[in-house]
Design a protein around this motif. Structure first.
Motif, PDB file in Angstrom:
ATOM      1  N   VAL A 264       0.821  -1.323   0.007  1.00 44.75           N
ATOM      2  CA  VAL A 264      -0.054   0.045   0.075  1.00 44.75           C
ATOM      3  C   VAL A 264       0.779   1.298   0.030  1.00 44.75           C
ATOM      4  O   VAL A 264       0.690   1.953  -0.736  1.00 44.75           O
ATOM      5  CB  VAL A 264      -0.616   0.058   1.280  1.00 44.75           C
ATOM      6  CG1 VAL A 264      -1.441   1.321   1.369  1.00 44.75           C
ATOM      7  CG2 VAL A 264      -1.884  -1.047   1.135  1.00 44.75           C
ATOM      8  N   ARG A 265       2.054   1.249   0.875  1.00 44.80           N
ATOM      9  CA  ARG A 265       2.867   2.327   0.772  1.00 44.80           C
ATOM     10  C   ARG A 265       3.346   2.701  -0.576  1.00 44.80           C
ATOM     11  O   ARG A 265       3.358   3.848  -0.936  1.00 44.80           O
ATOM     12  CB  ARG A 265       3.934   2.195   1.897  1.00 44.80           C
ATOM     13  CG  ARG A 265       3.831   2.517   3.387  1.00 44.80           C
ATOM     14  CD  ARG A 265       4.959   2.597   3.988  1.00 44.80           C
ATOM     15  NE  ARG A 265       5.667   1.389   4.195  1.00 44.80           N
ATOM     16  CZ  ARG A 265       5.712   0.678   5.110  1.00 44.80           C
ATOM     17  NH1 ARG A 265       5.147   0.967   6.571  1.00 44.80           N
ATOM     18  NH2 ARG A 265       6.409  -0.526   5.068  1.00 44.80           N
ATOM     19  N   GLN A 266       3.681   1.709  -1.054  1.00 40.97           N
ATOM     20  CA  GLN A 266       4.361   1.851  -2.497  1.00 40.97           C
ATOM     21  C   GLN A 266       3.307   2.159  -3.511  1.00 40.97           C
ATOM     22  O   GLN A 266       3.652   3.257  -4.300  1.00 40.97           O
ATOM     23  CB  GLN A 266       5.084   0.645  -3.012  1.00 40.97           C
ATOM     24  CG  GLN A 266       6.305   0.042  -2.227  1.00 40.97           C
ATOM     25  CD  GLN A 266       6.851  -1.093  -2.595  1.00 40.97           C
ATOM     26  OE1 GLN A 266       6.373  -1.704  -3.726  1.00 40.97           O
ATOM     27  NE2 GLN A 266       7.900  -1.762  -2.004  1.00 40.97           N
ATOM     28  N   GLU A 267       2.295   2.032  -3.405  1.00 43.13           N
ATOM     29  CA  GLU A 267       1.152   2.194  -4.159  1.00 43.13           C
ATOM     30  C   GLU A 267       0.902   3.765  -4.176  1.00 43.13           C
ATOM     31  O   GLU A 267       0.483   4.521  -4.975  1.00 43.13           O
ATOM     32  CB  GLU A 267      -0.300   1.469  -4.038  1.00 43.13           C
ATOM     33  CG  GLU A 267      -1.251   1.821  -4.994  1.00 43.13           C
ATOM     34  CD  GLU A 267      -2.730   0.938  -4.504  1.00 43.13           C
ATOM     35  OE1 GLU A 267      -3.722   1.311  -4.853  1.00 43.13           O
ATOM     36  OE2 GLU A 267      -2.403  -0.136  -3.808  1.00 43.13           O
ATOM     37  N   VAL A 268       0.633   3.996  -2.789  1.00 40.92           N
ATOM     38  CA  VAL A 268       0.581   5.523  -2.482  1.00 40.92           C
ATOM     39  C   VAL A 268       1.623   6.453  -2.851  1.00 40.92           C
ATOM     40  O   VAL A 268       1.453   7.256  -3.670  1.00 40.92           O
ATOM     41  CB  VAL A 268       0.279   5.864  -0.972  1.00 40.92           C
ATOM     42  CG1 VAL A 268       0.453   7.218  -0.592  1.00 40.92           C
ATOM     43  CG2 VAL A 268      -1.071   5.427  -0.393  1.00 40.92           C
ATOM     44  N   ARG A 269       2.872   5.948  -2.868  1.00 37.04           N
ATOM     45  CA  ARG A 269       4.157   6.923  -3.433  1.00 37.04           C
ATOM     46  C   ARG A 269       4.018   6.978  -4.902  1.00 37.04           C
ATOM     47  O   ARG A 269       4.142   8.077  -5.231  1.00 37.04           O
ATOM     48  CB  ARG A 269       5.276   6.104  -2.791  1.00 37.04           C
ATOM     49  CG  ARG A 269       6.497   7.137  -3.155  1.00 37.04           C
ATOM     50  CD  ARG A 269       7.907   6.592  -2.828  1.00 37.04           C
ATOM     51  NE  ARG A 269       8.692   7.548  -2.850  1.00 37.04           N
ATOM     52  CZ  ARG A 269       9.586   8.514  -2.306  1.00 37.04           C
ATOM     53  NH1 ARG A 269       8.923   8.512  -0.989  1.00 37.04           N
ATOM     54  NH2 ARG A 269      10.233   9.333  -2.624  1.00 37.04           N
ATOM     55  N   ARG A 270       3.736   5.845  -5.580  1.00 33.25           N
ATOM     56  CA  ARG A 270       3.800   6.033  -6.951  1.00 33.25           C
ATOM     57  C   ARG A 270       2.484   6.945  -7.429  1.00 33.25           C
ATOM     58  O   ARG A 270       2.858   7.479  -8.293  1.00 33.25           O
ATOM     59  CB  ARG A 270       3.669   4.472  -7.623  1.00 33.25           C
ATOM     60  CG  ARG A 270       4.587   3.580  -7.707  1.00 33.25           C
ATOM     61  CD  ARG A 270       4.557   2.610  -8.397  1.00 33.25           C
ATOM     62  NE  ARG A 270       3.575   1.467  -7.842  1.00 33.25           N
ATOM     63  CZ  ARG A 270       3.540   0.583  -7.044  1.00 33.25           C
ATOM     64  NH1 ARG A 270       4.858   0.202  -6.658  1.00 33.25           N
ATOM     65  NH2 ARG A 270       2.511  -0.283  -6.645  1.00 33.25           N
ATOM     66  N   ALA A 271       1.534   6.868  -6.578  1.00 26.28           N
ATOM     67  CA  ALA A 271       0.319   7.679  -7.035  1.00 26.28           C
ATOM     68  C   ALA A 271       0.458   8.999  -6.762  1.00 26.28           C
ATOM     69  O   ALA A 271       0.274  10.146  -7.473  1.00 26.28           O
ATOM     70  CB  ALA A 271      -0.985   7.529  -6.319  1.00 26.28           C
ATOM     71  N   VAL A 272       1.446   9.428  -5.573  1.00 29.47           N
ATOM     72  CA  VAL A 272       1.608  10.669  -5.301  1.00 29.47           C
ATOM     73  C   VAL A 272       2.782  11.522  -6.375  1.00 29.47           C
ATOM     74  O   VAL A 272       2.526  12.495  -6.894  1.00 29.47           O
ATOM     75  CB  VAL A 272       2.361  11.047  -3.934  1.00 29.47           C
ATOM     76  CG1 VAL A 272       2.638  12.306  -3.607  1.00 29.47           C
ATOM     77  CG2 VAL A 272       0.992  10.459  -2.914  1.00 29.47           C
ATOM     78  N   GLU A 273       3.849  10.696  -6.703  1.00 29.51           N
ATOM     79  CA  GLU A 273       4.486  11.117  -7.596  1.00 29.51           C
ATOM     80  C   GLU A 273       4.107  11.191  -9.026  1.00 29.51           C
ATOM     81  O   GLU A 273       4.381  12.225  -9.534  1.00 29.51           O
ATOM     82  CB  GLU A 273       6.046   9.899  -7.567  1.00 29.51           C
ATOM     83  CG  GLU A 273       6.571   9.905  -6.568  1.00 29.51           C
ATOM     84  CD  GLU A 273       7.652   8.642  -6.705  1.00 29.51           C
ATOM     85  OE1 GLU A 273       7.376   7.911  -7.588  1.00 29.51           O
ATOM     86  OE2 GLU A 273       8.885   8.891  -5.904  1.00 29.51           O
TER      87      GLU A 273
END
Length: 338
Positions: A264-273
């Motif tokens: 989930v953390r990686q998904e959120v980071r990719r989305a924010v970037e």
């Protein structure tokens, strides 16, 4: 006190040894990781890289011996290619250093330019970026070895480098505040002002803008998550529950919760970037402001991480959990369940 310190050091050494044994216990998997790390290109032996993985694992688990599953999950999530390059650089492999400089010198200068609000080719930006290479080479006055020994592969080498550069920039600002007496327009000695007031005078004038963009992007990314994933983030970050406690509540093993949380953390980071890179059009489709550069995105994350300026309790609203209940779904229900 000394005895406790010695015991702690011995415990860590023992943990690292045990991690190394676990890694060597599955030669096929270890060979696969070595291939992914590309160590053959740099002439790094598999035994040397195994030691490096054990060192990183020791830092991750902090003296606690992991299970085989936990260790394999951890190593499998590392940026092995970047870790292999960093390992070779620490060992002084010339070809690795040439490759490193060719890729990251220009990138660090771009990041430095964004931090200083200068062009990447400006002398100030180049000086800030290039000064970091002395520490990366291990040529700093302290002579404690290459700074790359602190890279553990949990993020990309780019992310780690820009974080280190941002910290060096902050250190310089603090040093300037400490040794320079600044006077304002009224002639008052700013060195006598409260620390918070002095910080405001040397802070990046665009910091507020970056924080706002980061917060808006983070909110949008969270809004697009499955409510159960938001509930998981809230339990871990806002409510500060431990993984074992979350696992008991969800009826899942602690390691499963850890893997899910990392996903989930990686998904959120990719989305924010992606949102920051796409500009306001990525937020609402109105074709407004343009996207941000990679260096500016790095600053957004750095400012977002400093001094906890983001209200996680507000962003990770309890409404996520209520939404799950409203739909008649238990948080512990597996995806696709009925």
């Amino acid at each position: 006190m000394d005895m406790r310190a010695k015991k702690s050091s011995a415990d860590y050494a023992s943990t690292r040894t045990e991690i190394g044994k676990i890694l060597r216990g599955d030669p096929a998997k270890l060979e696969q990781w070595c291939v992914l790390a590309g160590i053959e290109r740099w002439g790094v032996s598999s035994e040397r890289f195994t030691e490096e993985l054990a060192r990183c694992g020791d830092t991750k688990f902090r003296g606690k011996q992991p299970t085989v599953e936990e260790l394999k999950t951890y190593v499998g999530g590392l940026r092995l290619d970047d870790l292999g390059l960093a390992c070779a650089c620490v060992d002084g492999v010339a070809a690795a250093w040439e490759h490193f400089v060719g890729i990251y010198r220009g990138y660090l200068r771009e990041c430095a330019g964004a931090m200083l609000k200068r062009n990447a080719s400006a002398p100030e930006a180049q000086e800030l970026a290039d000064s970091l290479f002395a520490e990366l080479y291990g040529l700093s006055a302290e002579k404690h070895g290459s700074l790359l020994r602190y890279f553990h592969g949990r993020s990309s080498l780019k992310t780690w480098l820009r974080a280190v550069l941002a910290q060096r920039h902050v250190d310089r600002i603090r040093a300037g505040r400490k040794f320079e007496e600044l006077e304002d327009e009224d002639g008052r000695d700013n060195a006598k002002l409260p620390a918070a007031a002095r910080v405001l005078q040397v802070a990046d004038p665009h910091r507020a803008k970056y924080l706002l963009k980061f917060t808006n992007a983070l909110q949008t990314a969270l809004d697009n998550l499955d409510p159960r994933d938001v509930a998981l983030l809230r339990m871990y970050y806002a409510e500060q529950k431990k993984l074992a406690e979350i696992g008991r509540g969800l009826g899942e093993h602690e390691s499963s919760v850890s893997r899910h949380l990392e996903m989930v953390r990686q998904e959120v980071r990719r989305a924010v970037e992606g949102i920051l890179r796409g500009g306001s059009e990525a937020l609402n489709g109105d074709g407004g402001s343009g996207g941000m550069s990679e260096a500016e995105i790095a600053l957004c994350f750095e400012y977002g991480a400093e001094d906890a300026p983001i209200d996680l309790d507000k962003l990770l609203s309890p409404s996520a959990a209520r939404e799950v209940e409203r739909k008649g779904k238990k948080i512990s229900e597996p995806r696709g369940g009925t």
